[in-house]
Scaffold this motif. Structure first.
Motif, PDB file in Angstrom:
ATOM      1  N   GLY A 106       0.833  -1.149  -0.017  1.00  0.00           N
ATOM      2  CA  GLY A 106       0.027  -0.107  -0.143  1.00  0.00           C
ATOM      3  C   GLY A 106       0.800   1.288  -0.030  1.00  0.00           C
ATOM      4  O   GLY A 106       0.325   2.202   0.323  1.00  0.00           O
ATOM      5  N   GLY A 107       1.991   1.214  -0.382  1.00  0.00           N
ATOM      6  CA  GLY A 107       2.893   2.296  -0.285  1.00  0.00           C
ATOM      7  C   GLY A 107       3.421   2.624   0.949  1.00  0.00           C
ATOM      8  O   GLY A 107       4.464   3.716   1.206  1.00  0.00           O
ATOM      9  N   VAL A 108       2.988   2.112   2.196  1.00  0.00           N
ATOM     10  CA  VAL A 108       3.835   2.289   3.396  1.00  0.00           C
ATOM     11  C   VAL A 108       5.241   1.850   3.518  1.00  0.00           C
ATOM     12  O   VAL A 108       5.495   0.838   3.540  1.00  0.00           O
ATOM     13  N   THR A 109       6.047   2.855   3.701  1.00  0.00           N
ATOM     14  CA  THR A 109       7.612   2.542   3.595  1.00  0.00           C
ATOM     15  C   THR A 109       8.256   2.245   2.258  1.00  0.00           C
ATOM     16  O   THR A 109       7.435   1.352   1.669  1.00  0.00           O
ATOM     17  N   GLU A 117       8.009  -2.663 -13.439  1.00  0.00           N
ATOM     18  CA  GLU A 117       7.277  -1.520 -13.480  1.00  0.00           C
ATOM     19  C   GLU A 117       6.004  -1.725 -13.697  1.00  0.00           C
ATOM     20  O   GLU A 117       4.846  -0.788 -12.750  1.00  0.00           O
ATOM     21  N   GLY A 118       5.492  -2.534 -14.290  1.00  0.00           N
ATOM     22  CA  GLY A 118       4.013  -2.993 -14.343  1.00  0.00           C
ATOM     23  C   GLY A 118       3.379  -3.296 -13.173  1.00  0.00           C
ATOM     24  O   GLY A 118       2.186  -2.786 -12.742  1.00  0.00           O
ATOM     25  N   PHE A 119       4.030  -4.117 -12.367  1.00  0.00           N
ATOM     26  CA  PHE A 119       3.576  -4.596 -10.900  1.00  0.00           C
ATOM     27  C   PHE A 119       3.326  -3.350 -10.023  1.00  0.00           C
ATOM     28  O   PHE A 119       2.200  -3.219  -9.635  1.00  0.00           O
ATOM     29  N   TYR A 120       4.275  -2.547 -10.097  1.00  0.00           N
ATOM     30  CA  TYR A 120       4.121  -1.256  -9.140  1.00  0.00           C
ATOM     31  C   TYR A 120       2.925  -0.495  -9.490  1.00  0.00           C
ATOM     32  O   TYR A 120       2.022   0.337  -8.825  1.00  0.00           O
ATOM     33  N   ARG A 121       3.174  -0.105 -10.903  1.00  0.00           N
ATOM     34  CA  ARG A 121       2.157   0.982 -11.594  1.00  0.00           C
ATOM     35  C   ARG A 121       0.775   0.314 -11.494  1.00  0.00           C
ATOM     36  O   ARG A 121      -0.115   1.233 -11.310  1.00  0.00           O
ATOM     37  N   ARG A 143      -0.605  -0.920  -9.041  1.00  0.00           N
ATOM     38  CA  ARG A 143      -0.942  -0.660  -7.523  1.00  0.00           C
ATOM     39  C   ARG A 143      -0.473   0.694  -7.377  1.00  0.00           C
ATOM     40  O   ARG A 143      -1.017   1.228  -6.081  1.00  0.00           O
ATOM     41  N   GLY A 144      -0.568   1.538  -8.175  1.00  0.00           N
ATOM     42  CA  GLY A 144      -0.210   2.938  -7.924  1.00  0.00           C
ATOM     43  C   GLY A 144       0.797   3.461  -7.013  1.00  0.00           C
ATOM     44  O   GLY A 144       0.888   4.350  -6.272  1.00  0.00           O
ATOM     45  N   ILE A 145       1.848   2.765  -7.244  1.00  0.00           N
ATOM     46  CA  ILE A 145       3.196   2.649  -6.648  1.00  0.00           C
ATOM     47  C   ILE A 145       4.335   2.951  -7.606  1.00  0.00           C
ATOM     48  O   ILE A 145       4.644   2.545  -8.469  1.00  0.00           O
ATOM     49  N   THR A 146       5.137   4.013  -7.165  1.00  0.00           N
ATOM     50  CA  THR A 146       6.206   4.289  -7.997  1.00  0.00           C
ATOM     51  C   THR A 146       7.135   3.247  -8.050  1.00  0.00           C
ATOM     52  O   THR A 146       7.899   2.884  -6.867  1.00  0.00           O
TER      53      THR A 146
END
Length: 241
Positions: free
Chosen positions: A31-34, A53-57, A59-62
């Motif tokens: 969830g982007g925490v840390t 990159e696809g995995f993180y994008r 999920r809305g994470i850089t």
């Protein structure tokens, strides 16, 4: 999966909610925490950067990678190759982090006025408020720590300093050290550290480690006074905006 000793231990002690090993990566998301719980480790042999990159994008994470150095068991050639490709793609290098360790052969004398509990109490939460930790981050950190097998939460009697420790496999990891701004420089953190190490030793830990931002010179000096020395580290490689 090829992953360094300390990278693996840190991933175990700071476990992300979602972990996938595929396309040459160990991918963690929470969830982007840390950044620690929301970054990737190359595990080879041919990490596909587009897949990471696809995995993180999704999920809305850089997209973010931990690039380790000096980690036993790590494939340094693979890390260097990925690092070079990330350079070509414009990834930034940020937040150089130092891993520090110390032996814990003898049990430190636990200081008076510091409790180590199986769950954080109101004093522990009060420190989070005093250092400006947002409720979202505070809840996320506790969610992450709650997945570790054995965890202790320390707070002093005045509720102005706190920390936590995970224990397993003869090692312990020190996390979430914080002191209220008005109380810094008065030995509060050292007392918390002593209590955590004593508690961990009683649980079977004979080596301790922690991670700290390399440019936090005050914290690095404090940990050196507590017997810790540098043993490698990592930096984050972060995708361009």
């Amino acid at each position: 999966m090829t992953i360094g000793t300390w990278a693996a231990r840190l991933a175990e002690d700071w476990p992300a909610d979602e972990v996938e090993v595929r396309d040459g990566w160990r991918l963690g998301a929470d969830g982007g925490v840390t950044r620690r719980a929301n970054s990737a480790l190359p595990v080879g042999p041919e990490p596909r950067i587009e897949a990471m990159e696809g995995f993180y994008r999704e999920r809305g994470i850089t997209p973010c990678i931990q690039a380790w150095s000096g980690d036993p068991g790590a494939d340094d050639a693979l890390i260097a190759r990925v690092d070079a490709e990330l350079d070509a793609r414009g990834y930034r290098a940020e937040q150089s982090t130092l891993l520090m360790t110390r032996r814990l052969d003898a049990r430190p004398a636990p200081p008076e006025g510091v409790d180590v509990l199986p769950d954080p109490d109101e004093r522990w939460h009060a420190v989070a408020d005093s250092v400006g930790e947002s409720p979202t981050r505070a809840q996320g950190v506790l969610r992450i720590l709650g997945r570790a097998p054995v965890v202790g939460y320390a707070a002093d009697a005045d509720g102005v300093a706190r920390g936590s420790v995970t224990v397993g496999g003869g090692r312990c990891g020190i996390f979430t050290m914080a002191t209220a701004p008005a109380e810094r420089g008065r030995g509060r953190a050292g007392r918390i550290m002593g209590a955590l190490l004593a508690w961990a030793h009683a649980k079977g830990a004979r080596e301790a480690y922690l991670v700290v931002e390399a440019d936090n010179t005050a914290a690095v000096r404090a940990y050196e006074r507590a017997g810790f020395t540098g043993a490698g580290g990592y930096r984050y490689r972060v995708a361009p905006d």
